[in-house]
Write a protein that holds these residues in place. Structure first.
Motif, short mmCIF file in Angstrom:
data_model
loop_
_atom_site.label_atom_id
_atom_site.label_comp_id
_atom_site.label_asym_id
_atom_site.label_seq_id
_atom_site.Cartn_x
_atom_site.Cartn_y
_atom_site.Cartn_z
N LEU A 125 5.96 12.80 2.39
CA LEU A 125 4.86 12.02 1.82
C LEU A 125 4.30 12.69 0.57
CD1 LEU A 125 3.04 11.02 5.12
CD2 LEU A 125 4.32 9.50 3.59
N ALA A 133 0.85 -1.19 0.00
CA ALA A 133 0.00 0.00 0.00
C ALA A 133 0.89 1.24 0.00
CB ALA A 133 -0.90 -0.01 1.23
N LYS A 160 5.19 15.13 6.48
CA LYS A 160 4.10 15.46 5.54
C LYS A 160 4.67 15.86 4.19
CE LYS A 160 0.53 16.88 8.79
NZ LYS A 160 -0.32 17.97 9.28
N GLU A 209 2.29 4.96 0.82
CA GLU A 209 2.30 5.83 1.99
C GLU A 209 1.79 7.19 1.53
OE1 GLU A 209 3.14 5.19 5.15
OE2 GLU A 209 3.65 3.11 4.75
N THR A 210 0.76 7.70 2.18
CA THR A 210 0.17 8.99 1.81
C THR A 210 -0.13 9.81 3.06
OG1 THR A 210 -2.08 8.12 1.90
CG2 THR A 210 -0.94 7.93 -0.22
N SER A 245 -3.02 10.64 4.01
CA SER A 245 -4.17 10.04 4.69
C SER A 245 -3.79 8.78 5.47
CB SER A 245 -5.29 9.73 3.70
OG SER A 245 -4.87 8.80 2.74
N SER A 246 -2.70 8.11 5.10
CA SER A 246 -2.27 6.93 5.85
C SER A 246 -1.49 7.31 7.11
CB SER A 246 -1.45 5.98 4.97
OG SER A 246 -0.20 6.53 4.64
N ARG A 247 -1.08 8.57 7.20
CA ARG A 247 -0.33 9.05 8.37
C ARG A 247 -0.89 10.41 8.82
NH1 ARG A 247 6.03 8.37 7.01
NH2 ARG A 247 5.93 6.41 5.89
N PRO A 248 -2.07 10.42 9.37
CA PRO A 248 -2.70 11.71 9.73
C PRO A 248 -1.94 12.49 10.81
CG PRO A 248 -3.99 9.88 10.57
CD PRO A 248 -2.91 9.30 9.72
#
Length: 132
Positions: A58, A40, A55, A42-43, A45-48
Motif C-alpha cells: 500500500l 477510492a 502495508k 487503497e491506503t 488508513s483504508s486497511r488498518p
C-alpha cells in the motif's frame, strides 16, 4: 393575389416551425455524461489491519497498482486482471524480478527505494493468491 397566397403560406410555415421548436423545448435536455468517478484509492488508513507485506504494498505500490492507478490502466490493456492483488498468476520470484528490472512502462525499483527484505514481503503478499 398570388403574393398574398405566398405570404400566407410563408406565415403558416413559420407558425408550424415555431410550434415544432416549442414542443422540442418542452422536453428537458439530458445533461451530458462525464467519465465515471475514479475508485477510492487503497491506503494504509483504508486497511488498518493490513499485514506487513500488504502495508508495504500500500505504501510503495498501490499508488500505481491500486484501483485507478496508472499501472493498473496500462496492465488492463494486456491482462484480464490488472489489479496485482487480485491476480492469481504472480509468483514471489516474478514480482521481485519485475520490480528490480522494470517491465513494460514500469521503471526498475532500486534498493534505495525498497530494500530487498521489504520487496520480498511485498512479493509474498502479491503471490499469496497464486494458484499452485
Amino acid at each position: 393575389m398570388m403574393r398574398q397566397g405566398m405570404i400566407a403560406l410563408s406565415g403558416a410555415a413559420l407558425i408550424l416551425a415555431g410550434a415544432a421548436c416549442g414542443r422540442a423545448s418542452e422536453a428537458p435536455t439530458p445533461a451530458p455524461k462525464g467519465p465515471p468517478p475514479l475508485p477510492a484509492p487503497e491506503t494504509l488508513s483504508s486497511r488498518p489491519q493490513a499485514a506487513p507485506g500488504e502495508k508495504l504494498y500500500l505504501e510503495k505500490c498501490a499508488m500505481c497498482h491500486g484501483p485507478g492507478g496508472m499501472g493498473t490502466g496500462l496492465l488492463a490493456r494486456r491482462t484480464e486482471q490488472p489489479l496485482l492483488e487480485k491476480r492469481t498468476d504472480l509468483t514471489a520470484d516474478y514480482v521481485v524480478q519485475a520490480a528490480r528490472m522494470g517491465i513494460g512502462n514500469m521503471p526498475a525499483i532500486p534498493r534505495g527505494e525498497v530494500s530487498d527484505a521489504d520487496l520480498q514481503l511485498i512479493a509474498q503478499h502479491l503471490a499469496k493468491g497464486a494458484k499452485p
